[in-house]
Structures are given as structure tokens and as C-alpha cells.
Motif scaffolding. Sequence first.
Motif: not given
Length: 249
Positions: A190, A200, A203
Motif C-alpha cells: 500500500r 494509495f 487502494i
Amino acid sequence: MIFRQLYEPLSSTYTYLLGDEVSGQAILIDPVISSTERDLAEVRRLGLKLAYTVDTHIHADHVTAALAMRRAVGSKIVAAACERLPCADIGVEEGRPFRVGGIALHPLHTPGHTDGHFAFRLDDRVLTGDALLIDGCGRTDFQNGDAAALYRSVHDKLFSLPDDTLVYPAHDYNGRFVSSIAQERKRNPRLGAGTTLDEFRVIMAELKLPYPKFIDYAVPGNRQCGVCPADLPAELANFCPQMEESRQG
Ligand SMILES: [Fe+2]
């Protein structure tokens, strides 16, 4: 320094026991209320006296043992000063080391999982709380969580530590114990391996994690330094010990 990593299985929490051999004082970081007796027994077994409990943040997945331990052995409750918890005895701030005998904990304000989250650097290691987990990180969708803030916290304050700094997280759900800054910078899927802030954000937005089953009880209880709610549903009863004095009202 004595250093022990203790595991609490219900919330997969790591509690850290730090002991100063000269003064005989101990610190517990992120103790869990259901493991209060076990942790105090371990402190005693090592010939230490529990002086402080420290919480890295207001937890949503377990109730802290801070208040139960203060009642049991008179330990002082340490929390982030910015949380302004009336129940805390000592507030920590970045730039002001917290010293117990020969132990120096360096607080690092690492918002993003929660806004008042702190990691603690300690000699050659860093206790990262939920800001940085092994190959992961804490979620950012509750408690004023903020993916951009977490990215900056990890990159600016944790990944800037020396490569061989050991990473001790507040949780692991896969039986791992320790990592290093170099390893997380290199392969954390991540936050490491060159992941950009925009990547990020995506995600974290796409994790689609379930609503935290204990959060509505744990957060108010932890803002009181570790009160078990009286109205705990039966399926969550094992998150709190069956002790009347730990219950509210
Ligand atoms: Fe957390």
C-alpha cells in the motif's frame, strides 16, 4: 531494557512491555482489557512494577486496559495530549521524549488512521501503532481517518527513519511479528514499493471493509481510558472481562 511483545488474539493486537532494569519500572503500550491479568502477571514475573500505560491511539477494535490497570496497580495513563482525554494522567506531544528511567520513547504524531495517532521511536525500533503494519496499514475510513494524511505520516516520519529500524506494529493478522523500515519501504503493497499518493488513495477507497463490529462500543469506552459498556451485545461479551468494576454504571 526488557522488551516483550505480547499477543491478544481477539483483536490480533500486539501489546509491548518495556522494562527499565535500573528503576524496575515497566511501561505497557496498547494493553487490552481482556488481557489485563495476563499482562500484569508478566510484569510481576519479570520483577517489575507497572508505572505507565500508553495508547498509540483511540482504538476501535478493543478496549484499552489503561483504566483497569490504574485501578489495579496505580499505573499512570499516558495518551496523546491532542486528544484532551480528561481521564489521562500525562499527555504526549511530538518533540518531547517520554522518559522512564533509562527508556526514552520519542512520540511521532502520525495522523491518518486516526487524527490523534502516535507512533513511538525507541532506540533501534519504532512502535508504529496502526499507522504502518507489516505489508499493510490501518484503515482510514473512520475516526477522522484520512488517506493523504496517513501517506504523509508514513513517508515523512516513518520511512525517513534509518533502514535497519525495526518495525513493531500494533496488529498482525497473519502471525508475523516484526519488520524493518527498509522492508516496508521496499515491499509494503500500500505505502511502499514506489506507490504514489494517488495510488494509495485509490487502494484505501476500494478496500470495501465491513463496518467495524466493535467500534460503537470501543471508541466511547476508550475516550474514558477503558470503560466496558454496560449494553454490550452477547456476541461481543468476550471483548470485555467479566469484572463488575470494569463496567459502566
Ligand atoms: Fe486502530
